[in-house]
Design an enzyme around this catalytic site. Structure first.
Site, PDB file in Angstrom:
ATOM      1  N   HIS A  10      64.825  24.299  51.094  1.00 52.68           N
ATOM      2  CA  HIS A  10      65.539  23.428  50.150  1.00 52.68           C
ATOM      3  C   HIS A  10      64.611  22.433  49.468  1.00 52.68           C
ATOM      4  O   HIS A  10      65.046  21.627  48.649  1.00 52.68           O
ATOM      5  CB  HIS A  10      66.677  22.683  50.856  1.00 52.68           C
ATOM      6  CG  HIS A  10      66.269  21.447  51.612  1.00 52.68           C
ATOM      7  ND1 HIS A  10      65.230  21.429  52.513  1.00 52.68           N
ATOM      8  CD2 HIS A  10      66.775  20.189  51.596  1.00 52.68           C
ATOM      9  CE1 HIS A  10      65.126  20.202  53.021  1.00 52.68           C
ATOM     10  NE2 HIS A  10      66.040  19.440  52.471  1.00 52.68           N
ATOM     11  N   GLY A  37      59.780  19.965  44.682  1.00 57.79           N
ATOM     12  CA  GLY A  37      58.614  19.457  45.396  1.00 57.79           C
ATOM     13  C   GLY A  37      58.774  17.956  45.583  1.00 57.79           C
ATOM     14  O   GLY A  37      59.885  17.453  45.746  1.00 57.79           O
ATOM     15  N   ASP A  48      74.931  14.073  55.853  1.00 58.11           N
ATOM     16  CA  ASP A  48      75.146  14.043  54.409  1.00 58.11           C
ATOM     17  C   ASP A  48      75.729  15.398  53.986  1.00 58.11           C
ATOM     18  O   ASP A  48      75.062  16.243  53.387  1.00 58.11           O
ATOM     19  CB  ASP A  48      73.852  13.753  53.661  1.00 58.11           C
ATOM     20  CG  ASP A  48      74.101  13.342  52.214  1.00 58.11           C
ATOM     21  OD1 ASP A  48      75.274  13.319  51.803  1.00 58.11           O
ATOM     22  OD2 ASP A  48      73.129  13.054  51.489  1.00 58.11           O
ATOM     23  N   HIS A  81      66.821  11.214  47.768  1.00 57.56           N
ATOM     24  CA  HIS A  81      67.644  11.539  46.607  1.00 57.56           C
ATOM     25  C   HIS A  81      66.931  11.097  45.331  1.00 57.56           C
ATOM     26  O   HIS A  81      66.221  10.082  45.323  1.00 57.56           O
ATOM     27  CB  HIS A  81      69.017  10.878  46.721  1.00 57.56           C
ATOM     28  CG  HIS A  81      69.840  11.439  47.835  1.00 57.56           C
ATOM     29  ND1 HIS A  81      70.984  10.839  48.307  1.00 57.56           N
ATOM     30  CD2 HIS A  81      69.681  12.563  48.587  1.00 57.56           C
ATOM     31  CE1 HIS A  81      71.499  11.561  49.282  1.00 57.56           C
ATOM     32  NE2 HIS A  81      70.711  12.611  49.480  1.00 57.56           N
ATOM     33  N   ALA A  98      60.182  20.674  49.657  1.00 56.45           N
ATOM     34  CA  ALA A  98      58.827  20.727  50.215  1.00 56.45           C
ATOM     35  C   ALA A  98      58.837  20.469  51.724  1.00 56.45           C
ATOM     36  O   ALA A  98      58.083  21.083  52.474  1.00 56.45           O
ATOM     37  CB  ALA A  98      57.930  19.714  49.518  1.00 56.45           C
ATOM     38  N   GLY A  99      59.694  19.555  52.178  1.00 49.40           N
ATOM     39  CA  GLY A  99      59.724  19.209  53.597  1.00 49.40           C
ATOM     40  C   GLY A  99      58.686  18.148  53.924  1.00 49.40           C
ATOM     41  O   GLY A  99      57.592  18.125  53.369  1.00 49.40           O
TER      42      GLY A  99
END
Length: 390
Positions: A316, A293, A78, A154, A318-319
């Site tokens: 970029h 978050g 992406d 997204h 929270a993961g």
């Protein structure tokens, strides 16, 4: 080994600098980081952000600097995926107005695999410069996709800021045009590496500077970055229109945009290198950024501190702490919905299939932020009010 508050792995060809404890990394992501550190063209060290988790070939939340090559999978499928934010001049908004605004947004911005039924105004499309074979091939289709959210993590989110204002944040990427460019050049890189007898993992195949495909990929990647930005801008215009329909007096601040999947030529440690950020945000000194978050926790507007050791980068988001499949299997649907309802968030969890984007599938954003105090300074904290997920 620790230095300056970071964990450092020194067992590989290059050091791996972690902005979290090594035992906080899942095994797959750690193995991918070790692979990066042993690449012959990797420069200085590998930087791993606190939101890291396993990706394809390279961990999400990783920074790889290279000399003489570009690695399509170190940018990801992406291309140009990122966030944008806009502040309104509103200091409050009712739940009823929020519901109506979100309904208008859903009717004007396709989500998931959906595209527009008609081509959008070509004026929104970035100008095509130079040789762009894959972009040209996908251009007509992209006219239906610009101004669409896509799927996965997204989102479009309406938020209340610690500055007292209502904010809008959008997270999206380059849709199918970026996906097609990424896969095409990864396949080209694999074929080139194989023909040259290179012992490089197919997941980290690279394009050397000496190849015509190096510049071709860079050109097409740059176009996808511009397309992803245009995509977010068009969606933001549709969101602004929805606000104006319900609150005609609304005004909007300057637009902030930050991609987190890209490669760029930059100066680091006295040398010109190609910095690949995959799920990582550039954080030069004084540079604005966004770190979201989950849909049940705060997001942050930050300014970078320009930390050299992270290649001037930060997390970029929270993961993830569990894969999408794990989240759908393990999380309790009622508990996740109740937690969001208790917070008063107009959320996007309806059934078990939506649990992959439940707050429980993400790391604690406050812990992530705590790990990177040397990378960014928080300017504004944003709490979610209403969320549309892809």
């Amino acid at each position: 080994m620790h230095t300056n508050g970071k964990a450092i792995i020194t067992t590989e060809k290059l050091p791996i600098k972690l902005w979290l404890e090594a035992d906080q990394m899942e095994e797959g992501a750690l193995e991918q980081a070790r692979n990066l550190a042993n690449l012959p063209f990797a420069f200085k060290h590998i930087a791993i952000m606190p939101d890291t988790h396993e990706g394809y070939g390279m961990p999400i939340g990783a920074i790889l600097a290279t000399k003489g090559v570009i690695v399509p999978n170190a940018v990801g499928v992406d291309i140009g995926c990122g966030m944008c934010s806009l502040r309104t001049n509103l200091t409050d908004i009712s739940t009823e107005d929020l519901k109506t605004i979100m309904s208008i947004i859903r009717n004007t911005i396709p989500v998931g695999f959906n595209h527009h039924k008609t081509q959008q105004d070509e004026a929104w499309m970035p100008e095509r410069k130079g040789d762009l074979p894959i972009v040209n091939q996908e251009y007509e289709s992209a006219l239906y996709q610009i101004g669409t959210l896509g799927g996965g993590n997204h989102f479009i989110e309406i938020q209340k800021g610690s500055d007292g204002y209502i904010w809008i944040m959008i997270h999206s990427g380059s849709r199918n045009i970026g996906f097609t460019v990424a896969n095409h050049y990864n396949d080209v890189a694999k074929a080139l590496n194989k023909a040259a007898g290179e012992d490089i993992s197919n997941d980290l195949a690279y394009l050397p500077e000496s190849s015509e495909y190096f510049e071709l990929y860079k050109n097409e990647m740059d176009y996808c970055l511009e397309f992803a930005l245009a995509n977010r801008k068009l969606m933001m215009e549709r969101v602004k229109t929805a606000f104006r329909e319900i609150r005609p007096e609304v005004g909007f601040s300057e637009f902030i945009n930050k991609p987190h999947n890209f490669a760029a030529e930059e100066e680091h440690f006295g040398e010109t290198v190609l910095v690949h950020r995959k799920g990582a945000t550039r954080a030069r000194k004084g540079e604005w950024g966004m770190i979201p978050g989950s849909q049940g926790t705060g997001s942050f507007l930050v300014k970078g501190k320009g930390e050299a050791q992270s290649f001037e980068s930060c997390a970029h988001g929270a993961g993830r702490i569990m894969s999408r499949t794990q989240a759908r299997k393990k999380l309790d649907l009622e508990e996740e919905i109740q937690a969001l309802d208790d917070l008063g968030v107009l959320h996007a969890i309806r059934g078990r299939k939506d649990l992959d984007e439940a707050p429980g599938s993400y790391k604690d954003i406050d812990e992530v932020m705590n790990h990177q105090k040397d990378l960014v300074e928080v300017q504004i904290e944003l709490q979610p009010l209403a969320v549309i997920k892809g």
